[in-house]
Write an enzyme that holds these catalytic residues in place. Structure first.
Site, PDB file in Angstrom:
ATOM      1  N   HIS A 137       0.854  -1.183   0.000  1.00 33.88           N
ATOM      2  CA  HIS A 137       0.000   0.000   0.000  1.00 33.88           C
ATOM      3  C   HIS A 137       0.892   1.235   0.000  1.00 33.88           C
ATOM      4  O   HIS A 137       2.114   1.140   0.165  1.00 33.88           O
ATOM      5  CB  HIS A 137      -1.036  -0.014   1.138  1.00 33.88           C
ATOM      6  CG  HIS A 137      -0.482   0.126   2.513  1.00 33.88           C
ATOM      7  ND1 HIS A 137      -1.003   1.000   3.445  1.00 33.88           N
ATOM      8  CD2 HIS A 137       0.545  -0.502   3.094  1.00 33.88           C
ATOM      9  CE1 HIS A 137      -0.313   0.885   4.550  1.00 33.88           C
ATOM     10  NE2 HIS A 137       0.626  -0.014   4.370  1.00 33.88           N
ATOM     11  N   ASP A 214       5.929  -4.564   7.046  1.00 33.26           N
ATOM     12  CA  ASP A 214       4.762  -3.740   7.365  1.00 33.26           C
ATOM     13  C   ASP A 214       3.687  -4.682   7.908  1.00 33.26           C
ATOM     14  O   ASP A 214       3.080  -5.442   7.157  1.00 33.26           O
ATOM     15  CB  ASP A 214       4.314  -3.040   6.075  1.00 33.26           C
ATOM     16  CG  ASP A 214       2.953  -2.371   6.206  1.00 33.26           C
ATOM     17  OD1 ASP A 214       2.316  -2.484   7.277  1.00 33.26           O
ATOM     18  OD2 ASP A 214       2.519  -1.754   5.220  1.00 33.26           O
ATOM     19  N   GLN A 217      -1.636  -4.929   8.790  1.00 33.98           N
ATOM     20  CA  GLN A 217      -2.816  -5.792   8.609  1.00 33.98           C
ATOM     21  C   GLN A 217      -2.638  -7.159   9.253  1.00 33.98           C
ATOM     22  O   GLN A 217      -3.597  -7.923   9.347  1.00 33.98           O
ATOM     23  CB  GLN A 217      -3.117  -5.962   7.108  1.00 33.98           C
ATOM     24  CG  GLN A 217      -3.412  -4.668   6.387  1.00 33.98           C
ATOM     25  CD  GLN A 217      -4.710  -4.009   6.846  1.00 33.98           C
ATOM     26  OE1 GLN A 217      -5.590  -4.650   7.437  1.00 33.98           O
ATOM     27  NE2 GLN A 217      -4.841  -2.716   6.601  1.00 33.98           N
ATOM     28  N   LYS A 240      -5.566  -0.375  14.066  1.00 36.78           N
ATOM     29  CA  LYS A 240      -6.061  -1.540  13.311  1.00 36.78           C
ATOM     30  C   LYS A 240      -6.163  -2.766  14.221  1.00 36.78           C
ATOM     31  O   LYS A 240      -6.624  -3.811  13.795  1.00 36.78           O
ATOM     32  CB  LYS A 240      -5.141  -1.823  12.129  1.00 36.78           C
ATOM     33  CG  LYS A 240      -5.086  -0.660  11.138  1.00 36.78           C
ATOM     34  CD  LYS A 240      -4.853  -1.122   9.753  1.00 36.78           C
ATOM     35  CE  LYS A 240      -4.348  -0.012   8.856  1.00 36.78           C
ATOM     36  NZ  LYS A 240      -5.441   0.721   8.202  1.00 36.78           N
ATOM     37  N   CYS A 378      -5.786   2.605  -0.961  1.00 32.64           N
ATOM     38  CA  CYS A 378      -4.406   3.137  -0.854  1.00 32.64           C
ATOM     39  C   CYS A 378      -3.406   2.132  -1.423  1.00 32.64           C
ATOM     40  O   CYS A 378      -2.293   1.987  -0.904  1.00 32.64           O
ATOM     41  CB  CYS A 378      -4.039   3.468   0.593  1.00 32.64           C
ATOM     42  SG  CYS A 378      -5.172   4.591   1.386  1.00 32.64           S
TER      43      CYS A 378
HETATM   44  N1  ALA Z   1      -6.399   2.259   5.911  1.00 34.04           N
HETATM   45  C1  ALA Z   1      -6.034   1.602   4.709  1.00 34.04           C
HETATM   46  C2  ALA Z   1      -6.901   0.417   4.430  1.00 34.04           C
HETATM   47  O1  ALA Z   1      -8.084   0.587   4.459  1.00 34.04           O
HETATM   48  C3  ALA Z   1      -4.624   1.382   4.475  1.00 34.04           C
HETATM   49  O2  ALA Z   1      -6.454  -0.647   4.135  1.00 34.04           O
END
Ligand code: ALA
Length: 420
Positions: A137, A214, A217, A240, A378
């Site tokens: 991203h 990174d 996620q 997140k 993104c």
């Molecule tokens: N906030 C971003 C997404 O929705 C990077 O994955």
């Protein structure tokens, strides 16, 4: 594209996961949206927060509001305790051996920029290469482009296949003695692909490259062990993983962090200041200039406590089962094209619905109380790879259920009615 079913982890030994109990911890899940019960399927964008996190932030302001590291009074001691306590919790969460290797940042983007500007800018020379993947991203692309422009280094990009997986042979082919930095996502935000980062790190190290992962996620879904991965840098965002916005972590290998110059100058990152010369503080404080987001960090600590109080294996098995169900149900809808069918995935279902632009579909879903993200996520190069402008993305967290997916499927049928 060869459709490949999502491969769930074996579930025979998976312990039970009480999703109703988990949902009760998240007050916002009882919210009505346009008069309909909220179906929140946008956790890859930002997750919702349990009451314990909301309370920890509130408690900080009620009982501990003061600056950290800078005063002798009780409130400052409390604030410092909360802040440093969260650092220790983050070290435990990542299985980092030493809390001094945990830099508290504004989030993933801040952590990557820190490494690019501090480590990258001081080591890169013309002719050197930074290796990225096509799955990244923008936060794991643009900071490297900036430092490449500043240093004369070149960016190389590993391609992905039609399933949305990094091509392992191309990865090895692109590694060379010129590769100084590899920056790769643990899990793709746009497609949900889990990358084989442990093997990728070992291969990069064999060529003398340093690896940044990174983990934005990955953190809400996977158990992360930076010692086992043997990565050089690992970045993530609190928001997140059920914590507040505006804070996160950069883990760095101790020798690297110690050798790196400061990223920003200001209070707390120094040990002695004169107009002639300033001496910098030790790690990690050298990288934490100015008053940080103390309330956010206090909440982040509570989020880590929350995640670690769960049976992670059971939580993961639950998420996998919901993703598998979602993939199967959404695939049945006429006109659906799923984008990203990697063999190892977590948390994300990206797709297109024939006849409806993703943004229009998102608006119709919103009217039914269903929150998804639509657009490029993104991650424009991922969209370019599939020659599409955008996708509809349903992203999952521990609180999602099959009922949420049933609501999404009903919502998508409504979209079809509107745009048929
Ligand atoms: N906030 C971003 C997404 O929705 C990077 O994955």
């Amino acid at each position: 594209m060869t459709p490949t079913a999502h491969v769930p982890r074996p579930r025979s030994h998976a312990p039970a996961f009480d999703v109703a109990k988990v949902r009760a911890d998240f007050p916002i899940l009882s919210e009505l949206v346009h008069g309909k019960p909220l179906v929140y399927l946008d956790s890859a964008n930002t997750s919702q927060k349990p009451l314990s996190v909301i309370r920890a932030t509130d408690d900080y302001y009620r009982h501990a509001n003061a600056n950290i590291h800078r005063a002798t009074h009780l409130l400052s001691e409390r604030a410092t305790g909360l802040y440093e306590g969260s650092r220790k919790k983050a070290a435990k969460f990542l299985n980092a051996a030493d809390p001094h290797t945990i830099v508290l940042t504004k989030g993933t983007t801040d952590g990557i920029n820190l490494v690019a500007q501090s480590y990258g800018r001081s080591v890169l020379k013309p002719g050197d290469e930074i290796l990225l993947s096509w799955l990244e991203h923008h936060s794991n692309i643009v900071p490297w482009q900036l430092v490449a422009e500043q240093t004369g280094a070149a960016i190389k990009v590993v391609p992905i296949n039609d399933l949305g997986e990094i091509d392992p042979e191309e990865y090895v082919r692109l590694l060379s003695p010129r590769t100084k930095i590899v920056a790769v996502g643990h899990v793709s935000n746009a497609l949900g692909t889990i990358n084989p980062i442990k093997a990728m790190i070992a291969q990069a190290h064999a060529h003398g490259a340093v690896v940044l992962v990174d983990g934005a996620q990955a953190a809400p879904h996977l158990v992360i062990d930076v010692q086992d991965l043997d990565c050089d840098f690992y970045v993530l965002s609190s928001h997140k993983m059920f914590g507040p916005t505006g804070t996160g972590v950069l883990y760095g290998r101790k020798q690297l962090l110690e050798a790196m110059p400061p990223y920003q100058g200001g209070g707390d990152m120094i040990s002695n200041v004169t107009f002639e010369k300033t001496l910098y503080n030790q790690i990690p404080y050298k990288f934490e200039a100015g008053t940080p987001n103390i309330a956010g960090v206090a909440g982040f600590g509570a989020a880590i406590d929350y995640l670690m109080s769960l049976d992670r294996e059971a939580a993961l098995a639950h998420e996998d089962a919901v993703l598998e169900y979602a993939t199967a149900r959404v695939r049945e809808i006429p006109g659906v094209r799923i984008i990203g069918e990697a063999r190892h995935k977590t948390g994300v279902l990206s797709f297109l619905l024939e006849g409806a632009h993703p943004h229009d579909a998102g608006t119709v879903l919103d009217q039914q109380g269903i929150a998804v993200r639509t657009g490029q996520h993104c991650a424009q190069p991922v969209m370019d790879k599939f020659c599409i402008p955008a996708t509809i993305r349903a992203s999952l967290a521990i609180y999602n259920t099959r009922e949420d997916i049933d609501a999404l499927v009903r919502g998508l049928h409504k979209v079809r009615e509107v745009f048929a």
